[in-house]
Enzyme design. Structure first.
Site, PDB file in Angstrom:
ATOM      1  N   ASP A  18       0.862  -1.172   0.000  1.00 32.02           N
ATOM      2  CA  ASP A  18       0.000   0.000   0.000  1.00 32.02           C
ATOM      3  C   ASP A  18       0.906   1.232   0.000  1.00 32.02           C
ATOM      4  O   ASP A  18       2.055   1.157   0.420  1.00 32.02           O
ATOM      5  CB  ASP A  18      -0.855  -0.054   1.265  1.00 32.02           C
ATOM      6  CG  ASP A  18      -1.760   1.140   1.387  1.00 32.02           C
ATOM      7  OD1 ASP A  18      -2.599   1.315   0.500  1.00 32.02           O
ATOM      8  OD2 ASP A  18      -1.627   1.878   2.368  1.00 32.02           O
ATOM      9  N   ASP A  32      -1.003   0.102   6.204  1.00 30.61           N
ATOM     10  CA  ASP A  32      -0.978   0.749   7.517  1.00 30.61           C
ATOM     11  C   ASP A  32      -2.085   0.182   8.414  1.00 30.61           C
ATOM     12  O   ASP A  32      -2.166   0.526   9.578  1.00 30.61           O
ATOM     13  CB  ASP A  32      -1.065   2.273   7.394  1.00 30.61           C
ATOM     14  CG  ASP A  32      -2.273   2.704   6.590  1.00 30.61           C
ATOM     15  OD1 ASP A  32      -3.261   1.950   6.574  1.00 30.61           O
ATOM     16  OD2 ASP A  32      -2.235   3.775   5.976  1.00 30.61           O
TER      17      ASP A  32
HETATM   18  P1  ADP Z   1      -3.170   4.407  -0.671  1.00 33.15           P
HETATM   19  O1  ADP Z   1      -2.809   4.234   0.760  1.00 33.15           O
HETATM   20  O2  ADP Z   1      -2.704   3.322  -1.527  1.00 33.15           O
HETATM   21  O3  ADP Z   1      -2.767   5.732  -1.203  1.00 33.15           O
HETATM   22  P2  ADP Z   1      -5.951   4.705   0.125  1.00 33.15           P
HETATM   23  O4  ADP Z   1      -6.994   3.734  -0.175  1.00 33.15           O
HETATM   24  O5  ADP Z   1      -5.506   4.880   1.514  1.00 33.15           O
HETATM   25  O6  ADP Z   1      -4.736   4.306  -0.825  1.00 33.15           O
HETATM   26  O7  ADP Z   1      -6.418   6.132  -0.419  1.00 33.15           O
HETATM   27  C1  ADP Z   1      -6.578   6.346  -1.769  1.00 33.15           C
HETATM   28  C2  ADP Z   1      -6.754   7.773  -2.068  1.00 33.15           C
HETATM   29  O8  ADP Z   1      -8.013   8.207  -1.587  1.00 33.15           O
HETATM   30  C3  ADP Z   1      -5.746   8.674  -1.468  1.00 33.15           C
HETATM   31  O9  ADP Z   1      -4.625   8.805  -2.266  1.00 33.15           O
HETATM   32  C4  ADP Z   1      -6.521   9.972  -1.355  1.00 33.15           C
HETATM   33  O10 ADP Z   1      -6.462  10.648  -2.576  1.00 33.15           O
HETATM   34  C5  ADP Z   1      -7.927   9.524  -1.122  1.00 33.15           C
HETATM   35  N1  ADP Z   1      -8.287   9.535   0.290  1.00 33.15           N
HETATM   36  C6  ADP Z   1      -8.524   8.481   1.081  1.00 33.15           C
HETATM   37  N2  ADP Z   1      -8.847   8.868   2.312  1.00 33.15           N
HETATM   38  C7  ADP Z   1      -8.814  10.205   2.329  1.00 33.15           C
HETATM   39  C8  ADP Z   1      -9.057  11.207   3.334  1.00 33.15           C
HETATM   40  N3  ADP Z   1      -9.392  10.911   4.584  1.00 33.15           N
HETATM   41  N4  ADP Z   1      -8.920  12.481   2.966  1.00 33.15           N
HETATM   42  C9  ADP Z   1      -8.589  12.791   1.735  1.00 33.15           C
HETATM   43  N5  ADP Z   1      -8.365  11.917   0.752  1.00 33.15           N
HETATM   44  C10 ADP Z   1      -8.460  10.627   1.041  1.00 33.15           C
HETATM   45 MG    MG Z   2      -3.408   3.602   2.645  1.00 35.64          MG
END
Ligand code: ADP
Ligand code: MG
Length: 709
Positions: A403, A597
């Site tokens: 991730d 994470d």
């Molecule tokens: P990764 O950890 O692989 O980047 P996530 O699934 O954690 O993937 O998140 C994907 C995307 O979604 C992030 O890159 C962000 O653009 C958006 N995102 C997720 N959660 C949030 C949040 N709480 N606030 C803003 N953007 C978010």
């Molecule tokens: Mg993530």
């Protein structure tokens, strides 16, 4: 969380020496009406139960354990059970006396027999009449025979059943000295099993002992020392230099360096000042602190970690199930071989030797002892492995999925650009964005809140709040619907020109909209964790061919990280896409490790063969979601983890092959009359010692992670 009519209970159980004993305790408890689930932890000396409190109570559970020949008491009960404890120690003493006598009697006899063989003593044993010799022998084996009878009453054969039959057979054909020597080695075997279990127990106890039992709290303006379980959330705890912190909490006064080794396994100092979060079992150095307790006793992060290590034993690995199934076959087969020796070869001595030489207990010990040794060693280095099954799969894994945010990149992100649009001020934009992110656990959310804090912007409480997994958040702030997240939240083609430059630089972009209109863009810089390069090289050397970055972020952000690392990537993934990718690899027969994470990627971690969460201290969800948790945010623990797993499986295989061959050889020799029962008795206690020696090597294994360069 618990369905009505069920309650989780814990019992302390003592007197168990080998997995067979743990099995007896489990069966005894399972047999009670109202008991739903039981797992017995040999090393932690505990039974974890789910029961229907209306149908079964603690005294009934304790009684069942005691009827099976072990001692049970509820945890942390001191005065109330004092009498039964005294009673138990009385029983223990009786057993110990019998055992001592058995050992002494056997040892003296053994000396005499050797003396007779060497011609130094003349027919000494022959002069003692048979009834007296037999009586003394039966007395020496009394505690063991008692167990065998108890088991037989419930229709079970245990490993000592066969040996006891051997003893009876030897007595029956008039060879009481042989019988006595067998009894002697039964005691020796039992002792070496206890030694083996004791070793892994010590490793656990050492870990648990890092947490202090008492806390100094301020009550009515005075310092009072009380047991940690009695500290209430909100109370102020005083910790002096050199002391371990007794609770999880927040520093309210003082300044000190806190050594976090108890949790992270490495003496990474943390500069604690008012506002810092600190954890139970970590050490205060050079300064003293006043801490407002948030959690105490068995609720602290550290207590949870210790409990998870203890419970690891209950997670049976597939190899262990194989060994168990084999053990179940083992006893009847041995019995049959003994019968054949008796009927076909008409050799009662050979039959007795067959019964005596077989040792199923070592077969049962072969796997768990090694796995527990590794799990305990790993835990003291900040690596929490939740069960032997995970070790086994880690050793087989060949695909690594990663991730991005907070995992491949450092957990603390920074907002580097704030771009207000549509007539917003910078302050207004940060206010709306940070308020919307107020309750999100995503690393990006923390970065937005930090940016607001840095500029002194106050937050307001959202009236509604919604997480859009893999995309962002949506909340209503002061009556307006605000969303913060990636481009998927924008209407098609609405991405403004300003965004393109920032995205091309590899930054993560957050689009902030209010009532459907874009009001600003925030860009976060994602920094690669420095030790990743080294860790990935090691993992490749360990045979990981497919290493892939899976992210919900846009292509440019993914490419700018994955490119230099030489790994492939897939961008714009929703959480369900990540799960689908894991499944696709599994369908091709790969064994997948997924690193995340643990907060927003918990489902993918759970789907992977081994889900590894990075830097989970203080976030309970992550600690619970993963199969393996790295308590220190250090990627080099990952190759170390794979190495531990492979080393453990090598030891397990060696243990199993060794015991199997040993038993096979012993049985054939004995059946052929080539192994006198006395030698057979001595031989059966050896495999346990071999397993002990082979497995405890794992307790001392070095877990490589070179100091940060
Ligand atoms: P990764 O950890 O692989 O980047 P996530 O699934 O954690 O993937 O998140 C994907 C995307 O979604 C992030 O890159 C962000 O653009 C958006 N995102 C997720 N959660 C949030 C949040 N709480 N606030 C803003 N953007 C978010
Ligand atoms: Mg993530």
């Amino acid at each position: 969380m618990e369905p009505a009519g069920t309650r989780r209970l814990e019992l302390m159980v003592t007197g168990m020496d080998c997995p067979e004993c743990a099995g007896h305790v489990r069966q005894a408890l399972e047999a009670l009406p109202g008991v739903h689930e039981v797992s017995v932890l040999l090393s932690a000396e505990k039974a974890l139960l789910t029961v229907d409190p209306a149908r079964v109570d603690l005294p009934a559970l304790c009684q069942a354990v005691e009827r099976a020949g072990y001692q049970a008491r509820p945890p942390l009960l001191q005065q109330k059970t004092a009498t039964s404890l005294a009673e138990q120690s009385q029983r223990r003493l009786t057993r110990t006396l019998f055992t001592l006598y058995g050992l002494l009697f056997g040892a003296v006899l053994l000396l005499i027999i050797v003396g007779e063989w060497l011609g130094l003593l003349d027919r000494l044993t022959d002069r003692l009449p048979w009834p007296i010799g037999a009586g003394l022998t039966l007395l020496a084996g009394a505690p063991i025979f008692w167990d065998v009878l108890q088991a037989a009453r419930r229709g079970r054969i245990i490993s000592h059943t066969l040996m006891s039959l051997g003893v009876l057979a030897a007595l029956f054909i008039g060879q009481w000295p042989t019988a006595a020597v067998v009894v002697f080695f039964m005691h020796v075997g039992k002792y070496s099993e206890r030694l083996t279990s004791e070793r892994s127990r010590q490793a656990l106890k050492r870990l648990a002992a890092l947490a202090p039992q008492q806390a100094r709290v301020i009550r009515e303006e005075e310092e009072q020392v009380i047991p940690v379980e009695e500290v209430a959330p909100g109370e102020i705890v005083v910790v002096r230099p050199g002391e371990a912190i007794p609770v999880d909490g927040e520093v309210v006064a003082g300044q000190a360096t806190v050594n976090q080794a108890a949790i992270t396994g490495e003496a990474l100092p943390l500069e604690a000042a008012p506002g810092s979060r600190v954890f139970a079992a970590t050490l205060v150095q050079g300064g003293s602190l006043r801490i407002r307790a948030t959690r105490a006793g068995s609720n602290t992060t550290f207590a949870r970690i210790v409990a998870l290590v203890e419970e690891a034993e209950a997670q049976r690995a597939p190899v262990q199930r194989l060994a168990d199934r084999f053990s179940a076959w083992f006893l009847p087969v041995v019995l049959a071989v003994a019968l054949l020796a008796l009927l076909l070869r008409r050799d009662p001595l050979a039959a007795a030797a067959v019964l005596v030489v077989a040792c199923s207990c070592s077969l049962a010990l072969a796997t768990p002892v090694a796995m527990l040794a590794s799990i305990a060693a790993a835990a003291s280095h900040g690596l929490l492995i939740k069960g032997g099954a995970h070790l086994e799969r880690l050793a087989q894994a060949d695909v690594l999925l990663i991730d991005k945010t907070g995992t491949l990149t450092s957990g603390t992100l920074q907002i580097c650009d704030v771009l207000p649009l549509a007539g917003m001020t910078r302050q207004q934009l940060l206010h709306l964005a940070a308020s919307a992110e107020r309750y999100s656990e995503h690393p990006l959310a923390e970065a937005v809140r930090q940016a607001a804090r840095d500029e002194g912007v106050a937050l307001s409480d959202p009236e509604t709040f919604e997480v859009l997994p893999g995309r962002g958040v949506r909340a209503s702030i002061e009556g307006r619907l605000v969303s913060v997240g990636n481009a998927s939240l924008l209407p098609e083609g609405q991405q403004p020109a300003e965004a393109r430059n920032l995205a091309a630089a590899g930054k993560s972009l957050l689009f902030v909209s209010c009532e459907g209109a874009l009001i600003g863009i925030l860009a976060a810089s994602d920094r690669l964790r420095p030790e990743v390069v080294e860790a990935l090289a090691q993992l490749r050397a360990l045979g990981f061919q497919s290493i892939e970055l899976l992210t919900g972020d846009h292509e440019e952000a993914a490419a700018s990280l994955a490119g230099p690392l030489g790994i492939s990537y897939r961008a714009r993934l929703l959480p369900e896409d990540k799960i689908a990718i894991v499944k696709a690899y599994q369908a091709q027969g790969h064994c997948v490790i997924m690193v995340g994470d643990g907060i927003n990627d918990a489902p993918a971690l759970a789907q992977a063969d081994v889900g590894v969460a990075l830097g989970v201290v203080g976030t309970d969800v992550a600690l619970e979601a993963a199969h393996v948790a790295l308590l220190r945010e250090d990627w080099r623990l990952l190759p170390a983890l794979v190495q531990i797993a492979r080393r453990t499986m090598r030891v397990v295989r060696l243990n199993l092959v060794f015991t199997l061959l040993y038993n096979l050889l012993g049985l054939s020799l004995a059946a052929w009359g080539l192994l006198p029962p006395i030698v057979a008795a001595a031989a059966q206690s050896l495999p346990d010692l071999g397993i002990l020696a082979n497995s405890t090597r794992l307790l001392r294994q070095r877990i490589k992670s070179s100091p940060r360069g």
